[in-house]
Design an enzyme around this catalytic site. Structure first.
Site, short mmCIF file in Angstrom:
data_model
loop_
_atom_site.label_atom_id
_atom_site.label_comp_id
_atom_site.label_asym_id
_atom_site.label_seq_id
_atom_site.Cartn_x
_atom_site.Cartn_y
_atom_site.Cartn_z
N GLN A 116 1.00 -9.60 -5.44
CA GLN A 116 0.44 -10.86 -5.63
C GLN A 116 1.47 -11.87 -6.27
OE1 GLN A 116 -1.93 -12.16 -3.76
NE2 GLN A 116 -3.14 -10.64 -2.98
N THR A 132 0.74 -1.18 -0.04
CA THR A 132 0.02 -0.03 -0.04
C THR A 132 0.98 1.27 0.18
OG1 THR A 132 -1.74 -1.18 1.39
CG2 THR A 132 -1.88 1.26 1.36
N THR A 154 12.43 5.13 11.32
CA THR A 154 13.51 4.04 11.82
C THR A 154 12.98 2.78 11.27
OG1 THR A 154 13.53 5.14 13.68
CG2 THR A 154 14.20 2.79 13.81
N SER A 183 5.06 -6.78 -1.38
CA SER A 183 4.68 -6.97 0.12
C SER A 183 5.20 -8.19 0.65
CB SER A 183 2.94 -6.91 -0.01
OG SER A 183 2.51 -7.25 1.30
N ALA A 184 5.64 -8.05 1.86
CA ALA A 184 6.47 -9.19 2.39
C ALA A 184 5.05 -10.36 3.00
CB ALA A 184 6.98 -8.61 3.69
N HIS A 185 4.01 -9.93 3.37
CA HIS A 185 3.17 -10.72 4.10
C HIS A 185 2.38 -11.50 2.93
CE1 HIS A 185 -0.93 -8.58 3.82
NE2 HIS A 185 -0.25 -7.67 3.55
N CYS A 195 -9.57 -6.36 1.95
CA CYS A 195 -9.30 -4.76 2.16
C CYS A 195 -10.84 -4.46 1.84
CB CYS A 195 -8.36 -4.14 0.93
SG CYS A 195 -7.70 -5.23 0.09
#
Ligand SMILES: Cc1ncc(COP(=O)(O)O)c(C=O)c1O
Length: 379
Positions: free
Chosen positions: A179, A73, A238, A200-202, A324
């Protein structure tokens, strides 16, 4: 429960979770990677840079071309809004009607500022053709933003072909690959037309809350997050060492097993569709086998209320659309854009499977779904 919502998010392996833990505790490497004044900071920075190299390897990019974000996002927002702010004289964008909201909404923000946006219509398979993009290009086109794999349908856009055509065009090309990364091979050295790509990592067995934007060397974006000037001034904040370590490890794992994952997902898909084959009046939405991510299965059962169907199979974790948008009861804009009626869209569910889904689980899920559809239809 049988988890069939891998397109919403994926679990991380115990090994990766364990590794992440080592970057959180006092005994571990918890220091701020931006702390330049002591060894603990340098060690954390080293871990972050190792993760950057692991992710870059997966998409054949240079590690210096990755900007860490909080997910796809943020990567999409940074790509679209950051590029627009950098090149204010170009005020036309091209995207599609079935992008994720994380692309559509920043486009809308620009539209409110006077930008013109062309929303390409997908075909019935949920794909955009290269020719549509070429026909929509204008002299003042700043950006073409298209997804690689659609999150509701699993259909694939001809990204390589569009990249080849755009390589010689001044418009920039952004790909939302949330995706796709870790599931399909990506070679950004070969795909020179792609300037920006969101990760996106997840969605690839890494942790939630972290991602990256590939920004091709030489291109600069205006930061959307201002602060300490991290990430070469493009994204301050950070860095979450443990999250990035998790993402890096997930990327490395994906590198070695995406082909196996793909074959497994294909087998699961075939098994499911075979079990459902003796039902009547249902359809699979999406593209033909060659242009389809096998792990995402969009199904429409005529005459069924999808919400009622989900209630009838409480042991299955699946969805009526993308996570979403599931807060609203409107029919999916993706399904209506590919030609489904409102009623058909409201009779549709999405199953998405992954690395840890067992054949036996998909068999149970298929039988439960079939029985529930028959029950709801009173047959
Ligand atoms: C195609 C696509 N783009 C963007 C996103 C947003 O990703 P994230 O959850 O990392 O912000 C998603 C996730 O739902 C997605 O499927």
């Amino acid at each position: 429960m049988i988890y069939l919502d891998y397109a919403a998010t994926t679990p991380i392996s115990a090994e990766i979770a364990q590794k992440m833990l080592q970057f959180m505790t006092l005994e571990g490497c918890f220091a701020n990677p931006a702390s330049r004044s002591h060894m603990l900071g340098w060690q954390a920075e080293q871990a972050v840079e190792h993760a950057r190299a692991q992710v870059a390897d997966l998409i054949k990019a240079d590690a210096r071309e990755l900007v860490w974000t909080s997910g796809a996002t943020e990567a999409n927002n940074l790509a679209i809004l950051g590029l627009a702010a950098q090149f204010p004289q170009k005020r036309h964008l091209i995207t599609s009607q079935i992008e994720h909201k994380a692309v559509l909404d920043p486009c809308k923000v620009l539209q409110q500022q006077g930008y013109q946006v062309t929303y390409l219509a997908p075909d019935a398979q949920g794909r955009i053709q290269t020719q549509q993009v070429l026909e929509a290009l204008r002299e003042d086109t700043l950006l073409v933003s298209l997804m690689y794999v659609n999150n509701e349908l699993g259909s694939l856009n001809p990204i390589a072909d569009i990249s080849a055509h755009l390589a010689s065009h001044p418009a920039h090309f952004h790909v939302d690959a949330a995706q796709a990364v870790g599931k399909f091979p990506l070679d950004l050295q070969a795909l020179q037309g792609i300037d920006l790509l969101s990760i996106s990592a997840h969605k690839m067995y890494g942790p939630k809350g972290v991602g990256a934007l590939f920004v091709r060397r030489g291109l600069r974006l205006q930061a959307q997050m201002h602060g300490g000037g991290h990430e070469r001034g493009m994204r301050s904040g950070t860095l979450a060492t443990h999250q990035l370590v998790g993402m890096g490890e997930a990327a490395q794992l994906a590198h070695t097993c995406y082909q196996e994952d793909h074959a497994h997902a294909y087998r699961l898909r075939q098994t499911l569709l075979e079990i459902l084959s003796d039902l009547h009046d249902w359809q699979v939405n999406g593209a033909d086998e060659n242009h389809q991510a096998p792990h995402i299965v969009s199904l429409t059962f005529a005459g069924i209320d999808a919400e009622a169907l989900l209630m009838a199979v409480p042991e299955l974790a699946l969805s009526t659309g993308s996570a979403c948008n599931s807060a609203t009861l409107d029919p999916s804009y993706v399904l209506t854009a590919i030609g489904l009626t409102r009623q058909q869209a409201l009779a549709s569910i999405r199953l998405s499977m992954g690395r840890y889904t067992k054949v036996q689980e998909i068999q149970i899920a298929g039988e439960q779904l079939k029985a529930a559809v028959k029950r709801l239809r009173g047959s």
